[in-house]
Structures are given as C-alpha cells and as structure tokens.
Scaffold this motif. Structure first.
Motif, short mmCIF file in Angstrom:
data_model
loop_
_atom_site.label_atom_id
_atom_site.label_comp_id
_atom_site.label_asym_id
_atom_site.label_seq_id
_atom_site.Cartn_x
_atom_site.Cartn_y
_atom_site.Cartn_z
N GLN A 26 0.81 -1.23 0.00
CA GLN A 26 0.00 0.00 0.00
C GLN A 26 0.84 1.28 0.00
O GLN A 26 0.42 2.30 0.52
CB GLN A 26 -0.94 0.01 1.20
N ASP A 32 1.32 3.15 -2.37
CA ASP A 32 0.64 4.16 -3.19
C ASP A 32 -0.40 4.92 -2.36
O ASP A 32 -0.83 6.01 -2.75
CB ASP A 32 -0.02 3.51 -4.40
N LEU A 33 -0.78 4.36 -1.22
CA LEU A 33 -1.80 5.00 -0.39
C LEU A 33 -1.22 5.74 0.81
O LEU A 33 -1.90 6.50 1.47
CB LEU A 33 -2.82 3.96 0.12
N ASP A 39 1.96 8.09 1.94
CA ASP A 39 3.13 8.87 1.54
C ASP A 39 4.38 8.48 2.32
O ASP A 39 5.47 8.42 1.77
CB ASP A 39 2.88 10.37 1.76
N ARG A 74 6.03 5.33 1.02
CA ARG A 74 6.67 5.56 -0.27
C ARG A 74 7.98 6.33 -0.09
O ARG A 74 8.99 6.01 -0.70
CB ARG A 74 5.71 6.34 -1.18
N THR A 131 0.27 -5.20 -6.05
CA THR A 131 -0.62 -4.50 -6.99
C THR A 131 0.17 -3.81 -8.09
O THR A 131 1.37 -3.53 -7.94
CB THR A 131 -1.44 -3.41 -6.26
N ALA A 191 -0.16 -0.79 -8.96
CA ALA A 191 0.23 0.55 -8.49
C ALA A 191 1.57 0.50 -7.75
O ALA A 191 2.44 1.35 -7.95
CB ALA A 191 -0.85 1.13 -7.58
N GLU A 192 1.73 -0.53 -6.92
CA GLU A 192 2.99 -0.67 -6.18
C GLU A 192 4.15 -0.95 -7.14
O GLU A 192 5.23 -0.34 -7.02
CB GLU A 192 2.87 -1.81 -5.15
N LYS A 217 4.40 -0.23 -10.25
CA LYS A 217 4.68 0.93 -11.08
C LYS A 217 5.54 1.95 -10.31
O LYS A 217 6.55 2.43 -10.81
CB LYS A 217 3.36 1.58 -11.51
N LEU A 218 5.13 2.22 -9.07
CA LEU A 218 5.91 3.14 -8.23
C LEU A 218 7.33 2.63 -8.02
O LEU A 218 8.29 3.40 -8.12
CB LEU A 218 5.24 3.29 -6.86
N GLU A 237 9.43 3.24 -11.00
CA GLU A 237 9.77 4.66 -11.14
C GLU A 237 10.86 5.08 -10.15
O GLU A 237 11.70 5.91 -10.45
CB GLU A 237 8.52 5.52 -10.90
#
Ligand code: C2E
Ligand code: MG
Ligand code: MG
Ligand code: MG
Length: 282
Positions: A209, A211-212, A214, A217, A241, A243-244, A246-247, A250
C-alpha cells in the motif's frame, strides 16, 4: 457476577495458553521427524526485473506439509527448529537442495539465474557455516556469484563483530549477500557501511500500500537512494498491486519480488514460469 465473569475469562485465557503450549510441543516432536518423512520441501518465488517483468532469479522458501496439521508456515516452525537444535541440519539440507536445483536450471537453460537462500541467525553464529557453503559450491559446481545468502539485520546486530568476520569469509568464496527485511531492524548507518552486503531487501511493510501512504513511499525511496549510494542493489519485497509495481519501477528498484508477479511455487511450476518467458529473453 463480576467475579464469576473474571473467572470465566481466566479459564479461557488459561485454555488458550495451554493450547499454544500443546501445539508447540506437538510441532517440536513432529518437526524432528519431518525431514526423514519427506514432509519438508522448498518453494521457489521468482525475483523479477520491474523494467521488463523478466525473472532474474528465485528465493528458496521452506515449506512443511504435515499429514494432520496441514501446511505449517516457516515463520512458525523455523524458530522451533532453532530452539531444539534442528536448524543446523535443516539449513544444510536447504542450502544443498536449493543449489542443486539452481545447477539443474542453469544447466538446462544455459543461463545464470540467481538463487537466494535464507540463513537463520543461529546458522550465522555456527562455526561450520563457511565450510558448508564452500563444500556446497564445490559439490554443485555453480558459479558462486549466483548464490545469494539472505541474512536479517537482527542476525547481524546480535553479534556484529563476529558476523562481520563470517560475512567477509563468505564474500571471499564469491557468494553474494543480501540484507533481508530491511527497515525492520536496528542496524546503524555506520554498520551498514561496513558490511559487505550486495543487496538490500526492502521489507514488505514499506511496499504494501505504498501508493496510499506517503510515508511508506518516501521511506522506500530513501532506502533505495541509500542502497545505491552504498553500491548495493535493491529488491522490493511483497508487491501485490500494479500501483505498487509501477511506483517501485519509477523509484529505481532493481528487482521486485511479490504476489503481483508470482507466488512461491513448487519447483516444476517455477521452472514452467521461467521457461514461459524464454521467448522474451533474447
Ligand atoms: P523472507 O525471507 O522475508 O521471505 C519472504 C516472505 O514473504 C515469504 O514468506 C513469502 O512467501 C512472502 N511474500 C512474498 N511476496 C509476498 C506478497 O506479495 N505478499 C505477501 N503477503 N507475502 C509475500 P514465507 O515463505 O512464509 O516465509 C516467511 C519467513 O520465514 C521468510 O521471510 C524467512 O525469514 C523465513 N524462511 C522461509 N524459508 C526459510 C529457510 O529456508 N530458512 C530460513 N532460515 N528461514 C526461512
Ligand atoms: Mg528472505
Ligand atoms: Mg524478507
Ligand atoms: Mg520477511
């Protein structure tokens, strides 16, 4: 009335404790037999490059299928194995078995994928470890650099000077070293700088999580920066996920290990996953 309630609660508490102690005793005696009964096996979870999704290697994860208790997780039974003095024999079997599997896969595919093997804190303090690793490398003939030994921060902080000596000897053999579950222990930056570690594995608690939250991350980002400054590469654990993933890509994670890509699998399924990608690997 109140007194009676309190008493009932006490009885319940007592029963839970008794059940825990009983299970523990049962696991102890059953674990002594598990190896010879063939109930232990290794699952393999692919470690993937987030750039192209290709498998770079595997982590070997111990499994115990008991005929009555069903699957018992390593987080529950490894500590038991340590306490009753089984971890040393078990650890030798794990290392040999994983390295033989690696040799077979490398031989069949002609590629040098990696194999990560977990070491318990107790194995690190056992003086036979370096000889065991050396013997296993000789016996299997794998390229030393494709074996990655995973240690936790707590295994090292328990006896930092001793651990450093062992790690340096392991490095002399040419194997790679990973610091597992990074961020959950207490290693200092000066300690980290001194350790001959090749890879930091960012603990799942920061990835899950991210992405949820800050803060998660940002912590993951800082750990990655730190690792890269120290010349280490980074494996992000437990990405589930898109989203995870992808982050993480990056942020510059070198590798990702998580259910999003693959769960730990039996050897034949792991091999099939690897083979399935071979057309993409040119
Ligand atoms: P670990 O070394 O940090 O291994 C990663 C754990 O995260 C594995 O749990 C794996 O199944 C799980 N995992 C991976 N991706 C995901 C995900 O996306 N979501 C979730 N929820 N979980 C994920 P497992 O196999 O239960 O192992 C737990 C721990 O037991 C390991 O943590 C390691 O510390 C220990 N262990 C496992 N096998 C061995 C072994 O052969 N020797 C030793 N000494 N310890 C082992
Ligand atoms: Mg591990
Ligand atoms: Mg881990
Ligand atoms: Mg873990």
């Amino acid at each position: 009335q109140a007194k009676q309630q309190g008493r009932a609660r006490w009885v319940m508490f007592d029963t839970a404790m008794q059940q825990k102690a009983l299970r523990r005793l049962q696991l102890e005696s059953e674990l002594r037999l598990a190896q010879e009964r063939g109930e232990l096996w290794l699952a393999y979870q692919p470690i993937v490059s987030p750039r192209d999704g290709l498998i770079c290697g595997f982590e070997a994860l111990l499994r115990w299928d008991h005929p009555i208790y069903g699957a018992v997780g390593p987080a529950e039974f490894i500590p038991v194995a340590e306490e009753i003095g089984l971890i040393s024999a078990m650890g030798s079997w794990i290392l040999r078995h994983a390295c033989r599997q690696l040799r077979t896969w490398q031989h069949d595919s002609g590629r040098s994928m990696t194999m990560s093997v977990n070491l318990s804190a107790m194995q690190l303090s056992h003086h036979g470890l370096v000889a065991l690793v050396e013997q296993t490398l000789n016996e299997t003939g794998i390229i030393a650099g494709t074996l990655r030994l995973e240690l936790t921060e707590s295994a090292i902080t328990a006896a930092p000077e001793h651990a450093l000596g062992i790690l340096l000897q392991l490095k002399q053999l040419g194997v790679k070293l990973s610091l597992d579950d990074f961020g959950t222990g207490y290693s200092s930056l000066s300690q980290l700088r001194r350790l001959p570690i090749d890879t930091l594995k960012i603990d799942r608690s920061f990835v899950s999580q991210m992405d949820l939250h800050d803060d998660k991350r940002q912590i993951a980002e800082v750990v990655m920066m730190l690792a890269h400054i120290l010349g280490m590469d980074v494996v992000a654990e437990g990405a589930e996920t898109v989203a995870e993933v992808k982050l993480l890509g990056e942020m510059g994670a070198d590798f990702v290990q998580g259910y999003y890509y693959f769960k730990p699998m039996r050897a034949d399924a792991a091999e099939a996953a690897w083979r399935g990608q071979s057309a993409m690997r040119t």
